[in-house]
Design a protein around this motif. Structure first.
Motif, PDB file in Angstrom:
ATOM      1  N   PHE A 161       0.814  -1.210   0.000  1.00 18.48           N
ATOM      2  CA  PHE A 161       0.000   0.000   0.000  1.00 18.48           C
ATOM      3  C   PHE A 161       0.850   1.262   0.000  1.00 18.48           C
ATOM      4  CE2 PHE A 161      -1.770   3.475   2.509  1.00 18.48           C
ATOM      5  CZ  PHE A 161      -2.851   3.824   1.696  1.00 18.48           C
ATOM      6  N   GLU A 162       1.950   1.264   0.761  1.00 16.70           N
ATOM      7  CA  GLU A 162       2.771   2.470   0.862  1.00 16.70           C
ATOM      8  C   GLU A 162       3.322   2.872  -0.501  1.00 16.70           C
ATOM      9  OE1 GLU A 162       2.061   0.836   4.637  1.00 16.70           O
ATOM     10  OE2 GLU A 162       3.080  -0.134   2.954  1.00 16.70           O
ATOM     11  N   ASP A 163       3.687   1.899  -1.331  1.00 17.69           N
ATOM     12  CA  ASP A 163       4.211   2.217  -2.663  1.00 17.69           C
ATOM     13  C   ASP A 163       3.092   2.693  -3.593  1.00 17.69           C
ATOM     14  OD1 ASP A 163       6.851   1.567  -2.018  1.00 17.69           O
ATOM     15  OD2 ASP A 163       6.511  -0.550  -2.404  1.00 17.69           O
ATOM     16  N   VAL A 164       1.918   2.079  -3.481  1.00 16.79           N
ATOM     17  CA  VAL A 164       0.781   2.551  -4.270  1.00 16.79           C
ATOM     18  C   VAL A 164       0.420   3.976  -3.860  1.00 16.79           C
ATOM     19  CG1 VAL A 164      -1.664   2.191  -4.783  1.00 16.79           C
ATOM     20  CG2 VAL A 164      -0.119   0.227  -4.619  1.00 16.79           C
ATOM     21  N   ALA A 165       0.445   4.248  -2.567  1.00 19.32           N
ATOM     22  CA  ALA A 165       0.130   5.596  -2.082  1.00 19.32           C
ATOM     23  C   ALA A 165       1.120   6.611  -2.620  1.00 19.32           C
ATOM     24  CB  ALA A 165       0.121   5.609  -0.556  1.00 19.32           C
ATOM     25  N   GLN A 166       2.385   6.218  -2.732  1.00 18.70           N
ATOM     26  CA  GLN A 166       3.390   7.134  -3.264  1.00 18.70           C
ATOM     27  C   GLN A 166       3.106   7.452  -4.731  1.00 18.70           C
ATOM     28  OE1 GLN A 166       7.433   5.993  -2.485  1.00 18.70           O
ATOM     29  NE2 GLN A 166       8.234   7.284  -4.111  1.00 18.70           N
ATOM     30  N   LEU A 167       2.709   6.439  -5.482  1.00 17.19           N
ATOM     31  CA  LEU A 167       2.331   6.678  -6.878  1.00 17.19           C
ATOM     32  C   LEU A 167       1.174   7.663  -6.978  1.00 17.19           C
ATOM     33  CD1 LEU A 167       2.335   3.196  -8.671  1.00 17.19           C
ATOM     34  CD2 LEU A 167       3.683   5.194  -9.295  1.00 17.19           C
ATOM     35  N   LEU A 168       0.133   7.425  -6.180  1.00 15.98           N
ATOM     36  CA  LEU A 168      -1.081   8.224  -6.290  1.00 15.98           C
ATOM     37  C   LEU A 168      -0.920   9.604  -5.670  1.00 15.98           C
ATOM     38  CD1 LEU A 168      -3.783   5.508  -5.601  1.00 15.98           C
ATOM     39  CD2 LEU A 168      -2.985   6.390  -7.789  1.00 15.98           C
ATOM     40  N   ALA A 169       0.026   9.738  -4.725  1.00 18.26           N
ATOM     41  CA  ALA A 169       0.274  11.062  -4.152  1.00 18.26           C
ATOM     42  C   ALA A 169       0.782  12.013  -5.224  1.00 18.26           C
ATOM     43  CB  ALA A 169       1.278  10.954  -3.008  1.00 18.26           C
ATOM     44  N   MET A 485      20.839  -2.243  13.203  1.00 19.24           N
ATOM     45  CA  MET A 485      19.590  -2.985  13.114  1.00 19.24           C
ATOM     46  C   MET A 485      18.408  -2.126  13.573  1.00 19.24           C
ATOM     47  SD  MET A 485      18.074  -5.782  12.285  1.00 19.24           S
ATOM     48  CE  MET A 485      19.385  -7.035  12.202  1.00 19.24           C
ATOM     49  N   SER A 486      18.586  -1.411  14.682  1.00 19.34           N
ATOM     50  CA  SER A 486      17.511  -0.542  15.176  1.00 19.34           C
ATOM     51  C   SER A 486      17.212   0.561  14.170  1.00 19.34           C
ATOM     52  CB  SER A 486      17.909   0.078  16.526  1.00 19.34           C
ATOM     53  OG  SER A 486      18.075  -0.912  17.508  1.00 19.34           O
ATOM     54  N   ARG A 487      18.258   1.071  13.577  1.00 23.82           N
ATOM     55  CA  ARG A 487      18.075   2.141  12.599  1.00 23.82           C
ATOM     56  C   ARG A 487      17.302   1.655  11.378  1.00 23.82           C
ATOM     57  NH1 ARG A 487      20.081   4.831   8.396  1.00 23.82           N
ATOM     58  NH2 ARG A 487      20.339   7.068   8.617  1.00 23.82           N
ATOM     59  N   THR A 488      17.651   0.469  10.906  1.00 23.49           N
ATOM     60  CA  THR A 488      16.954  -0.102   9.752  1.00 23.49           C
ATOM     61  C   THR A 488      15.473  -0.284  10.057  1.00 23.49           C
ATOM     62  OG1 THR A 488      18.951  -1.246   9.010  1.00 23.49           O
ATOM     63  CG2 THR A 488      16.842  -2.093   8.217  1.00 23.49           C
ATOM     64  N   ARG A 489      15.176  -0.799  11.259  1.00 23.29           N
ATOM     65  CA  ARG A 489      13.777  -1.001  11.636  1.00 23.29           C
ATOM     66  C   ARG A 489      13.044   0.329  11.784  1.00 23.29           C
ATOM     67  NH1 ARG A 489      15.176  -5.658  16.153  1.00 23.29           N
ATOM     68  NH2 ARG A 489      15.376  -7.403  14.678  1.00 23.29           N
ATOM     69  N   ALA A 490      13.730   1.325  12.345  1.00 27.30           N
ATOM     70  CA  ALA A 490      13.098   2.635  12.506  1.00 27.30           C
ATOM     71  C   ALA A 490      12.746   3.241  11.156  1.00 27.30           C
ATOM     72  CB  ALA A 490      14.035   3.570  13.280  1.00 27.30           C
ATOM     73  N   VAL A 491      13.679   3.165  10.225  1.00 32.49           N
ATOM     74  CA  VAL A 491      13.433   3.736   8.894  1.00 32.49           C
ATOM     75  C   VAL A 491      12.305   2.996   8.192  1.00 32.49           C
ATOM     76  CG1 VAL A 491      14.428   4.070   6.600  1.00 32.49           C
ATOM     77  CG2 VAL A 491      15.756   4.665   8.631  1.00 32.49           C
ATOM     78  N   ALA A 492      12.295   1.660   8.297  1.00 36.62           N
ATOM     79  CA  ALA A 492      11.244   0.870   7.637  1.00 36.62           C
ATOM     80  C   ALA A 492       9.866   1.245   8.161  1.00 36.62           C
ATOM     81  CB  ALA A 492      11.513  -0.619   7.842  1.00 36.62           C
ATOM     82  N   LEU A 493       9.741   1.430   9.473  1.00 38.91           N
ATOM     83  CA  LEU A 493       8.454   1.806  10.047  1.00 38.91           C
ATOM     84  C   LEU A 493       8.104   3.251   9.713  1.00 38.91           C
ATOM     85  CD1 LEU A 493       8.750   0.043  13.508  1.00 38.91           C
ATOM     86  CD2 LEU A 493       6.954  -0.368  11.827  1.00 38.91           C
ATOM     87  N   ALA A 494       9.083   4.139   9.757  1.00 38.62           N
ATOM     88  CA  ALA A 494       8.815   5.553   9.468  1.00 38.62           C
ATOM     89  C   ALA A 494       8.322   5.736   8.047  1.00 38.62           C
ATOM     90  CB  ALA A 494      10.081   6.374   9.708  1.00 38.62           C
ATOM     91  N   ARG A 495       8.801   4.922   7.128  1.00 36.79           N
ATOM     92  CA  ARG A 495       8.353   5.027   5.733  1.00 36.79           C
ATOM     93  C   ARG A 495       6.870   4.719   5.593  1.00 36.79           C
ATOM     94  NH1 ARG A 495      13.227   1.590   2.988  1.00 36.79           N
ATOM     95  NH2 ARG A 495      14.826   3.210   2.985  1.00 36.79           N
ATOM     96  N   ARG A 554      13.384   6.129  -0.913  1.00 31.08           N
ATOM     97  CA  ARG A 554      14.062   5.741   0.319  1.00 31.08           C
ATOM     98  C   ARG A 554      13.597   6.569   1.516  1.00 31.08           C
ATOM     99  NH1 ARG A 554      18.381   2.424   0.093  1.00 31.08           N
ATOM    100  NH2 ARG A 554      19.095   1.780  -1.962  1.00 31.08           N
ATOM    101  N   LEU A 555      13.307   7.848   1.259  1.00 38.18           N
ATOM    102  CA  LEU A 555      12.885   8.723   2.354  1.00 38.18           C
ATOM    103  C   LEU A 555      11.425   8.529   2.715  1.00 38.18           C
ATOM    104  CD1 LEU A 555      14.660  12.041   1.303  1.00 38.18           C
ATOM    105  CD2 LEU A 555      15.399  10.404   3.017  1.00 38.18           C
ATOM    106  N   GLY A 556      10.685   7.820   1.867  1.00 36.73           N
ATOM    107  CA  GLY A 556       9.283   7.582   2.166  1.00 36.73           C
ATOM    108  C   GLY A 556       8.429   8.823   2.040  1.00 36.73           C
ATOM    109  N   THR A 557       8.781   9.716   1.126  1.00 39.67           N
ATOM    110  CA  THR A 557       8.004  10.937   0.929  1.00 39.67           C
ATOM    111  C   THR A 557       7.730  11.128  -0.544  1.00 39.67           C
ATOM    112  OG1 THR A 557       7.930  13.332   1.280  1.00 39.67           O
ATOM    113  CG2 THR A 557      10.067  12.394   0.774  1.00 39.67           C
TER     114      THR A 557
END
Length: 570
Positions: A161-169, A485-495, A554-557
């Protein structure tokens, strides 16, 4: 790959390649030298061809495609590569010099072409990248490519969904429209694109007050692609089946209790066997696919629609039940997804929503980290009550991405933990709760404890809070590997939090970029256009656009306007 201006207000076709970084690398690796290749399978419209196109872009390859019209002609797919009246043995010898062969729509290959592809895989001199649609008959020689373990198989899941949302945004669509389109299309990107184009062409996308977004409310446009997807429903010819499907369509969004007086039970049983309806444990019956109800209502004549719809129904009690369920979950510190079909139905139809319901929906979405959804629900409530204090408060919280610190409830007290000041929440959070565990781990500067708290937050649906806890863990971990590892998880969730900006996440995102991407993002954040960046760095405008697009992913925006904040917070 075309240059992609992420901040464009219209979505040009073809759509840019989005997401699927892992799958892309897998296909690229499988088609590299010394590898036999790969088979990519999945439902129609899920992006198999586009994935393969991106994977082999810039490499020397030969393309063949199966077509339904030529399935009876031997070697039809290879007609441009082989002489007439060629034998299978000679065809294999001729094509053994091809280094990389891409086979699209392999399920439509004629038997001779399928046998040729299989033999090329057996001989192993030609690398094969094959795309095939799931759920339809395919020549045995094609299916044996993976069942016989000649080639590895990648089963392509729907685009998240997050990738579809990026397309439609990029098309300027509001979050509630994005959710509705994603739900209806079920991962079919061709259908999604078809609907977006149809809505725009017909002028069905209306401006959302106070934003630069557009919304789709009302009936579904019945395009050729919709009719194709509706074929399993429209072609039902059994006694009572079509009538039953239409009655269910006009009964949505509430499940219909089984009643022989209203529904043909035998027809229902046949429809359930074929996967067209769903019957729950309480006897409620719904259509199995979200697209079907909207399409059946849109294709019904006015008189039939009026008769099936009957008198206007009072959705108030069901809507209030949804509101109470959401409030109960919030109070229980649990915001995992909860079915709310009535509210979603009403907002999709463009009906007025009670402000009290909309405010609770907004808060539930915000606590999950769906900040754009939260703003959309709050605005939906303000549409009927422009001065509603709760909806206005939710909009304010979304803009600040924190709960009001002056409040007395658990979430307001927890704000101190999110801001890195756990001592202010000491003894003020429910004992043993995941919020309390987060506060205690942060006060001890316990990286492993913060990781465990983050995991618990994510399990209860608090994706944004979990991302913040992981980000705090990064700063206190003494082991560099644990910090990474914590950083990777934080970025994945923040996206997945729709561009939420909070103090705990500051400085987290830019480290995900390459040095060149960081350089270009910094210049873009300073207000330079793609052409100005290209001239300064001696790059092509196309290259700058591609770097920016990768950075956005990558930035999730999807918003160029958010870049200054990202750079300032790094």
């Amino acid at each position: 790959m075309r240059t992609y201006e992420q901040d464009a207000k219209t979505l040009e076709l073809p759509w840019p390649f989005t997401g699927r970084e892992d799958e892309l690398e897998l296909v690229r690796g499988a088609s590299a030298g010394g590898r036999p290749g790969i088979v990519v399978t999945g439902p129609a419209g899920h992006g198999k061809t586009r994935l393969i196109t991106e994977a082999v872009r810039g490499t020397e390859h030969t393309l063949v495609t199966g077509t339904p019209q030529a399935q009876g002609l031997p070697f039809a797919a290879f007609a441009h590569l082989l002489p007439d009246a060629v034998s299978l043995h000679r065809a294999v010898r001729i094509l053994s010099g091809v280094r990389l062969l891409v086979v699209d729509d392999a399920q439509l290959l004629d038997e001779a072409s399928a046998a040729l592809v299989h033999q090329l895989a057996v001989h192993g001199r030609t690398r094969l990248v094959v795309a095939a649609v799931d759920g339809v008959p395919a020549p045995g020689a094609v299916s044996r490519l993976w069942t016989g373990e000649l080639l590895p198989r990648l089963a392509l899941a729907p685009l998240p969904f997050e990738d579809v949302a990026q397309l439609l945004a990029a098309a300027g669509l509001d979050p509630l429209t994005v959710r509705r389109l994603h739900r209806m299309c079920g991962g079919d990107l061709r259908l999604l694109r078809d609907l977006v184009v149809a809505l725009g062409t017909a002028g069905r996308l209306t401006p959302v007050p106070g934003t630069d977004e557009r919304a789709w409310r009302g009936a579904l446009p019945v395009t050729a692609a919709v009719r194709e997807r509706l074929a399993p429903v429209l072609e039902r010819s059994g006694p009572g089946e079509r009538d039953t499907l239409e009655r269910l369509a006009f009964a949505e969004p509430l499940p219909v209790p089984l009643s022989p007086a209203e529904l043909d039970v035998e027809a229902l049983e046949r429809l359930e066997t074929d996967g067209l309806v769903h019957v729950d444990d309480r006897g409620g019956v719904t259509l199995a696919h979200p697209l079907h109800g909207a399409a059946l209502r849109a294709t019904a004549g006015r008189l039939r629609a009026r008769r099936l719809a009957g008198a206007p129904r009072d959705h108030g009690p069901a809507l209030e039940a949804e509101r109470r369920a959401l409030v109960r979950r919030i109070e229980q510190l649990d915001v995992r997804p909860l079915p709310t079909p009535v509210g979603e139905w009403l907002v999709a139809e463009g009906a007025s929503l009670p402000a009290g319901y909309a405010a609770v929906r907004a808060r539930f979405a915000r606590l999950r980290g769906d900040v754009r959804d939260a703003a959309a629900w709050a605005r939906a409530g303000l549409g009927g009550a422009p001065e509603d204090a709760d909806c206005l408060a939710e909009l304010h919280c979304v803009e600040g991405d924190v709960e009001s610190s002056g409040g007395a409830d658990v979430y307001a007290r927890y704000t101190a933990v999110r801001l890195g000041e756990p001592e202010r929440a000491t003894g003020r959070l429910p004992a043993g709760s995941v919020f309390a565990r987060h506060a205690e781990a942060l006060a001890r500067e316990d990286g492993a404890g913060l990781d465990r708290a983050a995991e618990g937050l994510a399990e209860r649906g608090f994706r944004l809070f979990a991302a913040e806890a992981y980000a705090q863990a990064v700063r206190v971990h003494r082991d560099p590997r644990a910090a990474r590892m914590s950083r990777t998880r934080a970025v994945a969730l923040a996206r997945r939090c729709q561009g939420a900006r909070t103090p705990a996440l500051a400085g987290l995102v830019l480290g995900e970029l390459t040095a060149r991407q960081r350089q270009i993002v910094t210049l873009a954040a300073a207000g330079l256009s793609n052409r100005e960046i290209a001239e300064r760095l001696t790059l092509s405008v196309r290259t700058v656009g591609n770097h920016l697009y990768s950075a956005y992913t990558r930035l999730g925006t999807g918003d160029r306007g958010s870049l200054p904040w990202l750079c300032e917070s790094a």
